[in-house]
Design an enzyme around this catalytic site. Structure first.
Site, PDB file in Angstrom:
ATOM      1  CD  GLU A 129       4.408 -35.499 -14.398  1.00  0.00           C
ATOM      2  OE1 GLU A 129       5.320 -36.126 -13.823  1.00  0.00           O
ATOM      3  OE2 GLU A 129       4.324 -34.255 -14.385  1.00  0.00           O
ATOM      4  CD  GLU A 167       5.015 -34.199  -9.573  1.00  0.00           C
ATOM      5  OE1 GLU A 167       6.123 -33.931  -9.060  1.00  0.00           O
ATOM      6  OE2 GLU A 167       4.759 -35.299 -10.103  1.00  0.00           O
TER       7      GLU A 167
HETATM    8  O1  AHR Z   1       8.373 -36.501 -15.499  1.00  0.00           O
HETATM    9  C1  AHR Z   1       9.436 -36.078 -14.711  1.00  0.00           C
HETATM   10  C2  AHR Z   1       8.986 -35.317 -13.491  1.00  0.00           C
HETATM   11  O2  AHR Z   1       8.270 -36.159 -12.648  1.00  0.00           O
HETATM   12  C3  AHR Z   1       8.053 -34.161 -13.716  1.00  0.00           C
HETATM   13  O3  AHR Z   1       8.719 -32.992 -14.047  1.00  0.00           O
HETATM   14  C4  AHR Z   1       7.390 -33.999 -12.389  1.00  0.00           C
HETATM   15  O4  AHR Z   1       6.090 -33.463 -12.500  1.00  0.00           O
HETATM   16  C5  AHR Z   1       7.401 -35.414 -11.818  1.00  0.00           C
HETATM   17  O5  AHR Z   1       7.873 -35.437 -10.537  1.00  0.00           O
END
Ligand code: AHR
Length: 504
Positions: free
Chosen positions: A305, A173
């Protein structure tokens, strides 16, 4: 009446097992307590890893585990997490609750965990606050098999042999917590950092994953790929193997309360499912941009994610992201996994956030107790798709369902054929209460269809498993079907998931 046609002779691409991957971050009680309790713990463990958790993850055939973050990855300095545990440097986990991280769980522990799980490794490197040298030395430490300062250090720390790094993410990210970069800047840095992610060993070709967009940030995708390919040949010289996408389902949005994990009504159910289905648009639209630059699909889409993100359980640390998991989450998981299967020509890996005690976890722990969430059962029922060949399938006359504001298709499905010759069909009824009648026509040369096994996951929309009632929601044998030659007729209760295994 809904109809699904499965073209059993029309075999498409392989469904990469990695689509069923998981994610474990140094966040809340995911690593500590959830996975790692230490060798001295009274909780049964092997080399510090909880035996119950490892067993449960093996039962769903976990194919790959992403670590150490998340946002944590871009402030993680790997050298703090090696050597004698009592001498390891402490740090503040600024992203997640501001707690002290004592680095008890580091590189050696991660590889030991993956050994016990029998899964592939996926490490996220620190580009946000780490140096090129730090990243390159980590790769040397993990994978080089000759004599070097890093391999000597690894041997001193008890591991002479190199490990295998299957996937390596260059930052996480980086449009946000990983450095707030613009795509052009990030990719220039990506090009530099990835240069030093060396393949030291002919048998360890590391797949490099580039930080892709969040949600529908198509600008990031276009600019990032434009910059990545600028001056590069179409095969990108092996600089990039995966391009990530992050998408969370947040019922009420990011700006205020996100919505409760357990207290919700029918409208919330449909709103959540409607938002979950957005994943398909994201795969298609980001996929189109990727294809402009990479028509041969050399770069895989890596949804590293995904999952539902609600308000934390009342009374728990807001920085720990601990939430319960109901039948609604199971349906989100089933719908999403069906989508990943259906688009597995593009999606090559996906990692549910997160494995234990964080967000849409498959497992929850409390002291020595552990429960399997409804989402765990979905991964268990869908495990047969891993490494199988996708079959062409399509709905005809699919009825819509939903509330006045939030509409969704009544059913979702995917089908595949495994190396064992068995066909797996996974179907999900998105309607909260309404039973759906479904006719499946299996187009094949064989004279008839035979069901080898059939399972269902069902319950009221906000049913979930607790430590006192751990079996409230669980997979059961499914009987409400009949087979006539090439046709299967099923009656699927509202909000349920069915898995069929059919003989050739
Ligand atoms: O999964 C929780 C968080 O969500 C992670 O650390 C981040 O990559 C995303 O914003």
């Amino acid at each position: 009446m809904n109809h699904l046609t499965i073209h059993a002779e029309h075999r498409l691409n392989l469904i990469e097992p990695e689509i069923y991957g998981h994610f474990s971050e140094h966040l809340g009680r995911c690593i500590y307590e959830g996975i790692y309790v230490g060798e001295e713990s009274e909780i049964p463990n092997e080399n510090g890893m909880r035996t119950d958790v490892v067993t449960a993850l093996r039962e769903i055939q976990i194919p790959v585990l992403r670590w150490p973050g998340g946002c944590f990855a871009d402030e993680y300095h790997w050298k703090d997490g090696i050597g004698p545990k009592n001498q390891r440097k402490k740090m503040i986990n600024t992203h997640w609750g501001g707690i002290v991280e004592d680095n008890r769980f580091g590189t050696h522990e991660y590889f030991e965990l993956c050994r016990q799980l029998g899964c592939k490794t996926y490490i996220s490197g620190n580009m946000g606050s780490g140096t090129v040298r730090e990243m390159s030395e980590w790769i040397e430490y993990m994978t080089f098999d000759g004599m070097s300062p890093m391999t000597e250090l690894r041997a001193q720390n008890g591991h002479k042999e190199p490990w295998k790094v299957d996937y390596f993410g260059i930052g996480n990210e980086n449009w946000g917590c990983g450095g707030n970069m613009r795509p052009e800047y990030y990719i220039d840095e990506y090009r530099r950092y990835q240069t030093y992610v060396r393949n030291y060993h002919s048998e360890n070709k590391i797949q490099k994953v580039c930080c892709g967009p969040n949600d529908d940030d198509f600008h990031w995708t276009r600019k990032a790929l434009e910059t990545a390919y600028s001056g590069m040949p179409k095969d990108n010289h092996g600089t990039m193997d995966g391009f990530s996408l992050h998408y969370y389902v947040v019922p009420e949005g990011w700006s205020g309360p996100k919505g409760s994990a357990t207290e919700f009504n029918e409208d919330d159910w449909y709103k959540t499912l409607n938002k979950a289905l957005k994943m398909e648009t994201l795969i298609i639209e980001h996929g189109k941009i990727m294809e402009e630059f990479d028509p041969e699909h050399i770069i895989g889409m890596v949804v590293d994610e995904w999952g539902c993100w609600y308000d934390v359980e009342p009374g728990t640390n807001p920085g720990f992201l601990y939430q319960q998991n109901t039948m609604r989450d199971a349906v989100v998981a089933a719908v999403t996994l069906n989508l990943f299967n259906s688009h597995s020509n593009l999606v090559k890996m996906a990692n549910l956030a997160q494995a234990v005690n964080v967000l849409q976890a498959v497992l929850l722990t409390e002291g020595s107790r552990m429960v399997k969430t409804p989402t765990w059962y979905v991964f268990h029922m869908f495990r047969h798709h891993q490494g199988a060949r996708l079959l062409r399938s399509e709905f005809i006359d699919l009825e819509e369902t939903g509330s006045e504001e939030w509409k969704v298709p009544g059913l979702s499905a995917s089908a595949s054929i495994g190396n064992d010759g068995l066909m797996t069909v996974t179907i999900c009824n998105l309607s909260v209460h309404e039973t759906q009648e479904l006719t499946i026509d299996v187009l094949q040369d064989k004279p008839c269809v035979q069901i080898a096994e059939a399972y269902i996951l069902t319950g009221e929309m906000n049913h979930y498993n607790t430590f006192d009632h751990p079996w409230k929601v669980q997979e059961e044998k499914f009987q409400k079907y009949e087979v006539i030659d090439h046709q299967i007729r099923l009656s699927i209760p509202g909000g349920s998931i069915v898995m069929l295994r059919c003989n050739e």
